[in-house]
Design a protein around this motif. Structure first.
Motif, PDB file in Angstrom:
ATOM      1  N   PRO A   1       0.185  -0.865   0.332  1.00 24.67           N
ATOM      2  CA  PRO A   1      -0.219   0.313   0.030  1.00 24.67           C
ATOM      3  C   PRO A   1       0.849   1.556  -0.308  1.00 24.67           C
ATOM      4  CG  PRO A   1      -0.307  -1.488   2.039  1.00 24.67           C
ATOM      5  CD  PRO A   1       0.391  -1.925   1.337  1.00 24.67           C
ATOM      6  N   VAL A   2       0.463   2.324  -0.616  1.00 29.53           N
ATOM      7  CA  VAL A   2       1.570   3.117  -1.048  1.00 29.53           C
ATOM      8  C   VAL A   2       1.089   4.416   0.311  1.00 29.53           C
ATOM      9  CG1 VAL A   2       1.736   5.351  -2.102  1.00 29.53           C
ATOM     10  CG2 VAL A   2       1.201   3.363  -3.558  1.00 29.53           C
ATOM     11  N   LEU A   3       1.785   4.880   0.618  1.00 28.96           N
ATOM     12  CA  LEU A   3       2.006   5.689   1.559  1.00 28.96           C
ATOM     13  C   LEU A   3       1.996   7.254   1.184  1.00 28.96           C
ATOM     14  CD1 LEU A   3       3.907   3.699   4.975  1.00 28.96           C
ATOM     15  CD2 LEU A   3       1.284   3.511   4.415  1.00 28.96           C
ATOM     16  N   PHE A   4       2.845   7.654   0.645  1.00 31.41           N
ATOM     17  CA  PHE A   4       2.962   8.828   0.396  1.00 31.41           C
ATOM     18  C   PHE A   4       3.509   8.617  -0.884  1.00 31.41           C
ATOM     19  CE2 PHE A   4       6.487  12.181   0.055  1.00 31.41           C
ATOM     20  CZ  PHE A   4       5.729  13.161   0.619  1.00 31.41           C
ATOM     21  N   ALA A   5       3.391   9.871  -1.716  1.00 33.74           N
ATOM     22  CA  ALA A   5       4.474  10.042  -2.517  1.00 33.74           C
ATOM     23  C   ALA A   5       4.607  11.308  -3.418  1.00 33.74           C
ATOM     24  CB  ALA A   5       2.951   9.575  -4.415  1.00 33.74           C
ATOM     25  N   ASP A   6       5.408  12.029  -4.122  1.00 26.06           N
ATOM     26  CA  ASP A   6       5.605  13.418  -4.350  1.00 26.06           C
ATOM     27  C   ASP A   6       6.218  13.565  -5.489  1.00 26.06           C
ATOM     28  OD1 ASP A   6       5.883  16.489  -3.541  1.00 26.06           O
ATOM     29  OD2 ASP A   6       7.965  15.820  -3.880  1.00 26.06           O
ATOM     30  N   ALA A   7       6.770  14.557  -6.639  1.00 28.27           N
ATOM     31  CA  ALA A   7       7.276  14.582  -7.985  1.00 28.27           C
ATOM     32  C   ALA A   7       7.648  16.314  -7.468  1.00 28.27           C
ATOM     33  CB  ALA A   7       5.502  14.835  -8.799  1.00 28.27           C
TER      34      ALA A   7
ATOM     35  N   LYS B   1       4.677   0.362   1.876  1.00 28.08           N
ATOM     36  CA  LYS B   1       4.954  -0.506   3.180  1.00 28.08           C
ATOM     37  C   LYS B   1       4.554  -1.993   2.899  1.00 28.08           C
ATOM     38  CE  LYS B   1       1.887  -1.966   7.358  1.00 28.08           C
ATOM     39  NZ  LYS B   1       0.621  -1.645   8.255  1.00 28.08           N
ATOM     40  N   ASN B   2       6.021  -2.633   2.556  1.00 31.64           N
ATOM     41  CA  ASN B   2       6.479  -3.802   2.631  1.00 31.64           C
ATOM     42  C   ASN B   2       5.854  -4.993   3.406  1.00 31.64           C
ATOM     43  OD1 ASN B   2       8.168  -3.738   4.515  1.00 31.64           O
ATOM     44  ND2 ASN B   2       9.740  -2.770   3.576  1.00 31.64           N
ATOM     45  N   ASP B   3       6.565  -5.742   3.086  1.00 31.04           N
ATOM     46  CA  ASP B   3       5.473  -7.015   3.825  1.00 31.04           C
ATOM     47  C   ASP B   3       6.798  -7.542   5.077  1.00 31.04           C
ATOM     48  OD1 ASP B   3       4.991  -8.046   1.372  1.00 31.04           O
ATOM     49  OD2 ASP B   3       6.136  -9.473   0.645  1.00 31.04           O
ATOM     50  N   ALA B   4       7.222  -6.542   5.911  1.00 29.20           N
ATOM     51  CA  ALA B   4       7.808  -6.653   7.052  1.00 29.20           C
ATOM     52  C   ALA B   4       7.007  -5.164   7.776  1.00 29.20           C
ATOM     53  CB  ALA B   4       9.388  -6.672   6.994  1.00 29.20           C
ATOM     54  N   GLY B   5       6.028  -5.059   6.914  1.00 24.09           N
ATOM     55  CA  GLY B   5       5.143  -3.587   8.059  1.00 24.09           C
ATOM     56  C   GLY B   5       6.006  -2.232   8.136  1.00 24.09           C
ATOM     57  N   ARG B   6       7.540  -2.173   7.540  1.00 31.97           N
ATOM     58  CA  ARG B   6       8.827  -0.894   7.182  1.00 31.97           C
ATOM     59  C   ARG B   6       8.268  -0.445   6.006  1.00 31.97           C
ATOM     60  NH1 ARG B   6      10.052  -0.064  12.383  1.00 31.97           N
ATOM     61  NH2 ARG B   6      10.486  -2.326  13.835  1.00 31.97           N
ATOM     62  N   GLY B   7       8.807   0.551   5.570  1.00 31.35           N
ATOM     63  CA  GLY B   7       8.677   1.804   4.687  1.00 31.35           C
ATOM     64  C   GLY B   7      10.128   0.853   3.366  1.00 31.35           C
ATOM     65  N   THR B   8       9.390   0.792   1.771  1.00 36.80           N
ATOM     66  CA  THR B   8      10.473   0.721   1.031  1.00 36.80           C
ATOM     67  C   THR B   8      10.393   2.143   0.399  1.00 36.80           C
ATOM     68  OG1 THR B   8      10.028  -1.107   0.690  1.00 36.80           O
ATOM     69  CG2 THR B   8      11.218  -0.143  -0.983  1.00 36.80           C
ATOM     70  N   VAL B   9      11.435   3.254  -0.240  1.00 31.80           N
ATOM     71  CA  VAL B   9      11.062   4.789  -0.502  1.00 31.80           C
ATOM     72  C   VAL B   9      11.911   3.963  -2.278  1.00 31.80           C
ATOM     73  CG1 VAL B   9      11.778   6.904  -0.664  1.00 31.80           C
ATOM     74  CG2 VAL B   9      11.544   5.560   1.280  1.00 31.80           C
ATOM     75  N   MET B  10      11.270   4.315  -2.955  1.00 28.24           N
ATOM     76  CA  MET B  10      11.204   4.399  -4.546  1.00 28.24           C
ATOM     77  C   MET B  10      11.300   5.178  -5.409  1.00 28.24           C
ATOM     78  SD  MET B  10      12.183   2.337  -6.356  1.00 28.24           S
ATOM     79  CE  MET B  10      11.691   0.039  -6.357  1.00 28.24           C
ATOM     80  N   VAL B  11      12.545   6.029  -6.027  1.00 29.38           N
ATOM     81  CA  VAL B  11      12.129   7.347  -6.884  1.00 29.38           C
ATOM     82  C   VAL B  11      11.676   6.519  -8.297  1.00 29.38           C
ATOM     83  CG1 VAL B  11      13.551   8.854  -8.004  1.00 29.38           C
ATOM     84  CG2 VAL B  11      13.984   8.492  -5.288  1.00 29.38           C
ATOM     85  N   TYR B  12      11.377   7.097  -9.391  1.00 33.48           N
ATOM     86  CA  TYR B  12      11.585   6.677 -10.218  1.00 33.48           C
ATOM     87  C   TYR B  12      11.725   7.998 -11.376  1.00 33.48           C
ATOM     88  CZ  TYR B  12       8.123   3.163  -8.510  1.00 33.48           C
ATOM     89  OH  TYR B  12       7.780   2.174  -8.676  1.00 33.48           O
ATOM     90  N   ASP B  13      12.226   8.280 -12.272  1.00 33.25           N
ATOM     91  CA  ASP B  13      11.934   8.515 -13.662  1.00 33.25           C
ATOM     92  C   ASP B  13      10.509   9.192 -13.620  1.00 33.25           C
ATOM     93  OD1 ASP B  13      13.123  10.444 -14.464  1.00 33.25           O
ATOM     94  OD2 ASP B  13      15.017   8.623 -16.230  1.00 33.25           O
TER      95      ASP B  13
ATOM     96  N   ASP C   1      15.131   0.101   1.672  1.00 33.19           N
ATOM     97  CA  ASP C   1      14.664  -0.596   2.224  1.00 33.19           C
ATOM     98  C   ASP C   1      14.409  -0.209   4.293  1.00 33.19           C
ATOM     99  OD1 ASP C   1      12.564  -2.120   0.816  1.00 33.19           O
ATOM    100  OD2 ASP C   1      14.355  -2.904   0.258  1.00 33.19           O
ATOM    101  N   ALA C   2      13.869   0.986   4.126  1.00 33.68           N
ATOM    102  CA  ALA C   2      14.175   1.547   5.619  1.00 33.68           C
ATOM    103  C   ALA C   2      14.557   0.454   7.049  1.00 33.68           C
ATOM    104  CB  ALA C   2      13.438   2.789   5.828  1.00 33.68           C
ATOM    105  N   GLY C   3      14.159  -0.612   7.107  1.00 28.58           N
ATOM    106  CA  GLY C   3      14.444  -1.208   8.087  1.00 28.58           C
ATOM    107  C   GLY C   3      13.916  -0.935  10.042  1.00 28.58           C
ATOM    108  N   SER C   4      14.956  -0.411  10.245  1.00 31.33           N
ATOM    109  CA  SER C   4      13.596  -0.347  12.125  1.00 31.33           C
ATOM    110  C   SER C   4      13.382   0.983  11.608  1.00 31.33           C
ATOM    111  CB  SER C   4      14.862  -0.621  12.625  1.00 31.33           C
ATOM    112  OG  SER C   4      15.961  -0.019  12.549  1.00 31.33           O
TER     113      SER C   4
ATOM    114  N   VAL D   1      10.817   4.384  10.420  1.00 33.35           N
ATOM    115  CA  VAL D   1       9.385   4.380   9.351  1.00 33.35           C
ATOM    116  C   VAL D   1       9.585   5.598   9.219  1.00 33.35           C
ATOM    117  CG1 VAL D   1       7.128   4.879  10.342  1.00 33.35           C
ATOM    118  CG2 VAL D   1       8.952   4.018  11.973  1.00 33.35           C
ATOM    119  N   PRO D   2       9.815   5.149   7.698  1.00 33.41           N
ATOM    120  CA  PRO D   2      10.102   6.645   7.118  1.00 33.41           C
ATOM    121  C   PRO D   2       8.275   7.325   6.723  1.00 33.41           C
ATOM    122  CG  PRO D   2      10.066   4.447   5.088  1.00 33.41           C
ATOM    123  CD  PRO D   2      10.103   4.553   6.642  1.00 33.41           C
ATOM    124  N   LEU D   3       7.876   8.387   6.523  1.00 29.09           N
ATOM    125  CA  LEU D   3       6.975   9.667   6.150  1.00 29.09           C
ATOM    126  C   LEU D   3       6.762  10.009   5.121  1.00 29.09           C
ATOM    127  CD1 LEU D   3       7.052  10.816  10.228  1.00 29.09           C
ATOM    128  CD2 LEU D   3       5.608   8.932   9.212  1.00 29.09           C
ATOM    129  N   SER D   4       7.557  10.351   4.884  1.00 28.20           N
ATOM    130  CA  SER D   4       7.898  11.049   3.551  1.00 28.20           C
ATOM    131  C   SER D   4       9.279  11.387   2.984  1.00 28.20           C
ATOM    132  CB  SER D   4       7.222  13.163   3.574  1.00 28.20           C
ATOM    133  OG  SER D   4       7.843  13.451   4.559  1.00 28.20           O
TER     134      SER D   4
END
Length: 355
Positions: A122-128, A139-151, A161-164, A166-169
Motif C-alpha cells: 500500500p502506498v503511504l506517500f508520493a511526491d513529484a 508499506k512492505n511485507d515486513a511492515g516497514r517502509g520502502t522508498v522508491m524513486v522513479y524517473d 528498504d528502511a529497516g527499523s 519508519v519513513p513518513l515522507s
C-alpha cells in the motif's frame, strides 16, 4: 453668461461624479478576479475531491476519476479510477495519483498520456519534483517502509528498504538528491541519499521535535518545519537559518522556489513567517484572521483567511491586493503566471492576479 457657466458647472459636476463612480468600481474590482472560471471542465464538485498545482494548471482526483487541467480549465489528460481515499501531487511535467493505503500509482502528462506502476504494498506517500522525479513510499511485507524513486516515465531509479526506520515522507531535489523523513522514539530524523547510490550519506536528527514538513529550495537548501521552528539546512545538514515559533504552533506551511512560508498560531493570534534561501532576516506578518491555506510562487505569497478574505502579498509581506473568494474555498494554489486556483467542496474558481 450665467446659463453658460451653469452648463459648465453641471458638466464639471457630471465628470466628477463619473470619476468617483469609476474609482469606486475600480476599488470593488480590485477585490474580484479579472477572470473567474467556475467548474469550467473541472471534475464536478464533491467533498471527496483533492487538488494540487501541476505546472500552470491543476491536478484533481476523486474516487472515480483523475484529471490534469491546463490553466484555462481545459482537460489535458484524464483516466477512470477506483480510489477509496484519493491523493495527488504535481510538478511542471506530470501529476502523480494514488489511493492512500492501496498499492500502485498513476501518472498523467500534459500531452494526454496516462501511465501506471505497481508497488509491492500500500502506498503511504508520493511526491513529484520540478524535474519530474517521483518519490514513493509504500508499506512492505515486513511492515516497514520502502522508498522508491522513479524517473518521469516511471522507470525505477532508486530503492531504500528502511529497516527499523519508519519513513513518513520523501522528496527529491536538484543534483539527484533524496531526503526521507522518519519518526524515532525520541523525535524525528532526516536521511539523505544520492539516487545513484544505495548508501545513506548523511543523517540529521531532531531529538524531542516532531518534523511536520520539508522540501528542497531552488538553491539546494532544505526548508524544514518542526513543531517548534522553521529552519534551512545546507548541504552538510547544518542549520544556516532558524526561526522559533515561540508559543505559537505551525498550522499551514508552503515551501518551494526560493522561500519557505509558515502560518503559526496560538490562542492570542497568528503570524505568517517568510524565510528566504538568501538567509536574510525572516519577514513576519500578524494576521488579521486565522489562515486556512497559503501558497507561494516566485516573489508572491497568496494567503486564504478563514474570514472569507484572501490577500496577495509580495515576499516582504507588503500588501498587493485583497480578494473575496467563495466562502467554502479551503485551498489555494498560486501559479507562475499570476493565476490562482481556489478549491473547495463547491468546486474550483480561477482568479487572475497577473494584471
Amino acid at each position: 453668461m450665467y446659463k453658460r457657466s451653469g452648463r459648465i458647472l453641471a458638466a464639471t459636476a457630471a465628470l466628477l461624479a463619473a470619476a468617483v463612480f469609476l474609482l469606486i468600481i475600480s476599488i470593488l474590482q480590485a477585490r474580484r478576479p479579472s477572470l473567474t472560471l467556475r467548474q469550467n471542465g473541472f471534475l464536478g464538485a464533491n467533498a471527496e475531491a483533492v487538488y494540487t498545482r501541476a505546472g500552470n494548471g491543476l491536478a484533481v482526483a476523486d474516487r472515480d476519476h483523475i484529471a490534469l487541467y491546463a490553466v484555462s480549465g481545459k482537460c489535458a489528460a484524464q483516466a477512470q479510477t477506483r480510489f477509496r481515499e484519493p491523493k495527488c501531487a504535481g510538478s511542471p511535467l506530470l501529476a502523480v495519483f494514488y489511493d492512500a493505503l492501496s498499492p500502485g500509482i498513476e501518472t498523467l502528462y500534459p500531452d494526454g498520456t496516462h501511465k501506471s506502476a505497481d508497488t509491492e504494498g500500500p502506498v503511504l506517500f508520493a511526491d513529484a519534483n520540478e524535474t519530474g522525479l517521483i518519490a514513493v513510499i509504500w508499506k512492505n511485507d515486513a511492515g516497514r517502509g520502502t522508498v522508491m524513486v522513479y524517473d518521469t516515465d516511471l522507470t525505477p531509479l532508486f530503492r531504500w528498504d528502511a529497516g527499523s526506520s519508519v519513513p513518513l515522507s520523501a522528496r527529491t531535489g536538484g543534483e539527484d538528491l533524496l531526503c526521507v523523513s522518519s519518526q524515532t522514539g525520541d523525535g524525528s530524523r532526516l536521511h539523505f541519499f544520492r539516487i545513484d547510490r544505495a548508501e545513506e550519506y548523511l543523517r540529521v536528527s531532531f531529538p524531542g521535535e516532531k518534523l511536520l514538513d520539508f522540501d528542497y529550495l531552488d538553491d539546494g537548501m532544505l526548508a524544514v518545519v518542526t513543531e517548534q521552528r522553521l529552519l534551512l539546512l545546507d548541504s552538510a545538514g547544518e542549520a544556516a537559518a532558524s526561526v522559533s515559533f515561540g508559543s505559537q504552533r505551525p498550522m499551514v506551511c508552503s515551501a518551494g522556489g526560493s522561500h519557505a512560508d509558515v502560518y503559526a498560531a496560538s490562542a492570542e493570534g497568528g503570524t505568517v513567517t517568510v524565510l528566504g534561501s538568501d538567509r536574510e532576516s525572516p519577514m513576519s506578518l500578524a494576521c488579521p484572521a486565522g489562515v486556512k491555506d497559503l501558497s507561494g510562487c516566485g516573489d508572491e505569497l497568496l494567503v486564504l483567511y478563514d474570514n472569507g478574505e484572501s490577500a496577495l502579498y509580495s515576499r516582504d509581506l507588503s500588501e498587493i491586493v485583497w480578494y473575496q473568494p467563495d466562502r467554502d474555498a479551503d485551498r489555494v494554489f498560486l501559479t507562475p503566471n499570476g493565476m490562482a486556483f481556489f478549491t473547495g467542496p463547491a468546486g474550483v474558481t480561477l482568479a487572475d492576479f497577473g494584471r
